[in-house]
Design a protein around this motif. Structure first.
Motif, PDB file in Angstrom:
ATOM      1  N   ILE A  13      -9.885  -5.264  -8.532  1.00  0.00           N
ATOM      2  CA  ILE A  13      -9.237  -6.346  -7.796  1.00  0.00           C
ATOM      3  C   ILE A  13      -8.413  -7.182  -8.751  1.00  0.00           C
ATOM      4  CG2 ILE A  13      -9.622  -8.375  -6.335  1.00  0.00           C
ATOM      5  CD1 ILE A  13     -12.452  -7.044  -5.772  1.00  0.00           C
ATOM      6  N   ARG A  14      -7.128  -7.303  -8.468  1.00  0.00           N
ATOM      7  CA  ARG A  14      -6.253  -8.151  -9.273  1.00  0.00           C
ATOM      8  C   ARG A  14      -5.728  -9.252  -8.371  1.00  0.00           C
ATOM      9  NH1 ARG A  14      -3.269  -8.388 -13.972  1.00  0.00           N
ATOM     10  NH2 ARG A  14      -1.280  -9.465 -13.785  1.00  0.00           N
ATOM     11  N   GLY A  15      -5.945 -10.469  -8.781  1.00  0.00           N
ATOM     12  CA  GLY A  15      -5.438 -11.615  -8.036  1.00  0.00           C
ATOM     13  C   GLY A  15      -4.441 -12.366  -8.902  1.00  0.00           C
ATOM     14  N   GLU A  16      -3.297 -12.706  -8.316  1.00  0.00           N
ATOM     15  CA  GLU A  16      -2.274 -13.479  -9.032  1.00  0.00           C
ATOM     16  C   GLU A  16      -1.954 -14.720  -8.225  1.00  0.00           C
ATOM     17  OE1 GLU A  16       1.045 -10.852  -9.472  1.00  0.00           O
ATOM     18  OE2 GLU A  16      -0.083  -9.421 -10.678  1.00  0.00           O
ATOM     19  N   GLN A  17      -1.825 -15.839  -8.952  1.00  0.00           N
ATOM     20  CA  GLN A  17      -1.461 -17.096  -8.304  1.00  0.00           C
ATOM     21  C   GLN A  17      -0.223 -17.648  -8.994  1.00  0.00           C
ATOM     22  OE1 GLN A  17      -5.304 -19.091  -8.952  1.00  0.00           O
ATOM     23  NE2 GLN A  17      -5.522 -19.111  -6.732  1.00  0.00           N
ATOM     24  N   TYR A  18       0.734 -18.067  -8.183  1.00  0.00           N
ATOM     25  CA  TYR A  18       1.985 -18.617  -8.699  1.00  0.00           C
ATOM     26  C   TYR A  18       2.120 -20.057  -8.220  1.00  0.00           C
ATOM     27  CZ  TYR A  18       2.939 -13.631  -9.160  1.00  0.00           C
ATOM     28  OH  TYR A  18       2.850 -12.303  -9.467  1.00  0.00           O
ATOM     29  N   HIS A 110      -1.361  -1.243   3.053  1.00  0.00           N
ATOM     30  CA  HIS A 110      -2.516  -0.510   2.549  1.00  0.00           C
ATOM     31  C   HIS A 110      -2.424   0.947   2.968  1.00  0.00           C
ATOM     32  CE1 HIS A 110      -4.978   0.310   6.129  1.00  0.00           C
ATOM     33  NE2 HIS A 110      -4.530  -0.828   6.598  1.00  0.00           N
ATOM     34  N   ASN A 111      -3.086   1.795   2.179  1.00  0.00           N
ATOM     35  CA  ASN A 111      -3.196   3.214   2.518  1.00  0.00           C
ATOM     36  C   ASN A 111      -4.668   3.610   2.480  1.00  0.00           C
ATOM     37  OD1 ASN A 111      -3.785   3.282  -0.190  1.00  0.00           O
ATOM     38  ND2 ASN A 111      -2.172   4.716  -0.762  1.00  0.00           N
ATOM     39  N   LEU A 112      -5.541   2.691   2.853  1.00  0.00           N
ATOM     40  CA  LEU A 112      -6.977   2.917   2.783  1.00  0.00           C
ATOM     41  C   LEU A 112      -7.424   3.992   3.763  1.00  0.00           C
ATOM     42  CD1 LEU A 112      -8.190  -0.782   2.580  1.00  0.00           C
ATOM     43  CD2 LEU A 112      -8.102   0.865   0.709  1.00  0.00           C
ATOM     44  N   GLY A 117      -8.247   4.127  -1.708  1.00  0.00           N
ATOM     45  CA  GLY A 117      -6.838   3.773  -1.577  1.00  0.00           C
ATOM     46  C   GLY A 117      -6.542   2.416  -2.176  1.00  0.00           C
ATOM     47  N   VAL A 118      -5.402   1.852  -1.769  1.00  0.00           N
ATOM     48  CA  VAL A 118      -4.922   0.583  -2.312  1.00  0.00           C
ATOM     49  C   VAL A 118      -4.527  -0.339  -1.161  1.00  0.00           C
ATOM     50  CG1 VAL A 118      -3.157  -0.525  -3.764  1.00  0.00           C
ATOM     51  CG2 VAL A 118      -4.037   1.731  -4.384  1.00  0.00           C
ATOM     52  N   MET A 119      -4.847  -1.630  -1.332  1.00  0.00           N
ATOM     53  CA  MET A 119      -4.416  -2.648  -0.377  1.00  0.00           C
ATOM     54  C   MET A 119      -3.734  -3.763  -1.162  1.00  0.00           C
ATOM     55  SD  MET A 119      -6.535  -4.793   2.515  1.00  0.00           S
ATOM     56  CE  MET A 119      -7.877  -5.222   1.432  1.00  0.00           C
ATOM     57  N   GLU A 120      -2.587  -4.208  -0.672  1.00  0.00           N
ATOM     58  CA  GLU A 120      -1.865  -5.294  -1.320  1.00  0.00           C
ATOM     59  C   GLU A 120      -1.503  -6.344  -0.280  1.00  0.00           C
ATOM     60  OE1 GLU A 120       2.076  -6.077  -4.095  1.00  0.00           O
ATOM     61  OE2 GLU A 120       1.527  -4.033  -3.559  1.00  0.00           O
ATOM     62  N   ILE A 121      -1.808  -7.603  -0.608  1.00  0.00           N
ATOM     63  CA  ILE A 121      -1.512  -8.713   0.295  1.00  0.00           C
ATOM     64  C   ILE A 121      -0.791  -9.790  -0.506  1.00  0.00           C
ATOM     65  CG2 ILE A 121      -2.454 -10.481   1.827  1.00  0.00           C
ATOM     66  CD1 ILE A 121      -4.989  -8.735   2.092  1.00  0.00           C
ATOM     67  N   GLN A 122       0.383 -10.208  -0.039  1.00  0.00           N
ATOM     68  CA  GLN A 122       1.114 -11.320  -0.647  1.00  0.00           C
ATOM     69  C   GLN A 122       1.182 -12.427   0.390  1.00  0.00           C
ATOM     70  OE1 GLN A 122       4.942  -9.934  -1.987  1.00  0.00           O
ATOM     71  NE2 GLN A 122       4.050  -8.370  -3.303  1.00  0.00           N
ATOM     72  N   TYR A 123       0.833 -13.641  -0.037  1.00  0.00           N
ATOM     73  CA  TYR A 123       0.796 -14.742   0.922  1.00  0.00           C
ATOM     74  C   TYR A 123       1.005 -16.074   0.224  1.00  0.00           C
ATOM     75  CZ  TYR A 123      -4.016 -15.342  -0.773  1.00  0.00           C
ATOM     76  OH  TYR A 123      -5.122 -15.539  -1.563  1.00  0.00           O
ATOM     77  N   PHE A 137      -2.950 -10.325  -3.835  1.00  0.00           N
ATOM     78  CA  PHE A 137      -4.150  -9.523  -4.079  1.00  0.00           C
ATOM     79  C   PHE A 137      -3.708  -8.073  -4.179  1.00  0.00           C
ATOM     80  CE2 PHE A 137      -7.013 -12.436  -1.500  1.00  0.00           C
ATOM     81  CZ  PHE A 137      -7.936 -12.636  -2.495  1.00  0.00           C
ATOM     82  N   LYS A 138      -4.255  -7.344  -5.130  1.00  0.00           N
ATOM     83  CA  LYS A 138      -4.081  -5.892  -5.136  1.00  0.00           C
ATOM     84  C   LYS A 138      -5.456  -5.304  -5.382  1.00  0.00           C
ATOM     85  CE  LYS A 138      -1.050  -2.246  -6.597  1.00  0.00           C
ATOM     86  NZ  LYS A 138       0.171  -1.956  -7.344  1.00  0.00           N
ATOM     87  N   ILE A 139      -5.925  -4.525  -4.430  1.00  0.00           N
ATOM     88  CA  ILE A 139      -7.279  -3.978  -4.494  1.00  0.00           C
ATOM     89  C   ILE A 139      -7.201  -2.459  -4.473  1.00  0.00           C
ATOM     90  CG2 ILE A 139      -9.523  -3.861  -3.357  1.00  0.00           C
ATOM     91  CD1 ILE A 139      -8.815  -6.591  -2.094  1.00  0.00           C
ATOM     92  N   ARG A 140      -7.756  -1.844  -5.515  1.00  0.00           N
ATOM     93  CA  ARG A 140      -7.862  -0.383  -5.571  1.00  0.00           C
ATOM     94  C   ARG A 140      -9.303  -0.011  -5.245  1.00  0.00           C
ATOM     95  NH1 ARG A 140      -3.420   1.830  -7.781  1.00  0.00           N
ATOM     96  NH2 ARG A 140      -2.139   0.485  -9.081  1.00  0.00           N
ATOM     97  N   VAL A 141      -9.470   0.912  -4.349  1.00  0.00           N
ATOM     98  CA  VAL A 141     -10.792   1.337  -3.905  1.00  0.00           C
ATOM     99  C   VAL A 141     -10.985   2.805  -4.278  1.00  0.00           C
ATOM    100  CG1 VAL A 141     -12.331   1.588  -1.925  1.00  0.00           C
ATOM    101  CG2 VAL A 141     -10.612  -0.236  -1.946  1.00  0.00           C
TER     102      VAL A 141
END
Length: 145
Positions: A13-18, A110-112, A117-123, A137-141
């Motif tokens: 899980i990678r979380g980035e905050q701007y 996502h392609n879960l 797979g991978v899920m990416e959420i930008q908000y 958020f970028k989550i690799r499962v």
């Protein structure tokens, strides 16, 4: 809701905050969790750690078609709804009090599948109706063998 089976997975899980005028803040977490297929989609669950500052909290991502619901329970209690192009408002409970949080999802991909797979959420997030920053958020499962 009936679940098929809980499968052990490894989550990256990678979380980035701007924030305005500040370098991006990123955290990465590798953890074990579970993945289960449900009648309405898929559910990912894991326990937060000291690294995220939320030890003692269980986090669940529930994928339901074009919508993802992030639920945290324990030391921190919250529910955030992500739906591309839509805004959802929720309550965020912390040990210090409750806050109103507006989530405006810009991108949800996502392609879960049952294989992972991978899920990416930008908000963008607004606390008490004041925009505080943009997040990703970028989550690799990956299924555990």
């Amino acid at each position: 809701m009936t679940s098929i089976e809980k499968v052990p997975v490894l989550l990256s899980i990678r979380g980035e905050q701007y924030f305005e005028g500040v370098d991006p803040d990123a955290t990465e977490l590798m953890t074990e969790g579970t993945m289960e297929l449900t009648e309405s989609g898929m559910r990912l669950n894991y326990q937060e750690t000291e690294l995220t500052g939320m030890a003692g909290t269980s986090t669940t991502f529930e994928v339901r078609g074009p919508r993802v619901i992030l639920t945290r329970s324990g030391k921190v209690n919250s529910q955030m709804v992500f739906e591309e192009g839509r805004q959802h408002t929720s309550l965020y409970e912390t040990p210090f009090g409750e806050l109103t949080v507006d989530i405006q999802t810009g991108r949800l991909r996502h392609n879960l599948s049952e294989r992972g797979g991978v899920m990416e959420i930008q908000y963008s997030i607004a606390v008490e109706h004041t925009v505080t920053g943009r997040n990703r958020f970028k989550i690799r499962v990956r299924r555990k063998n």
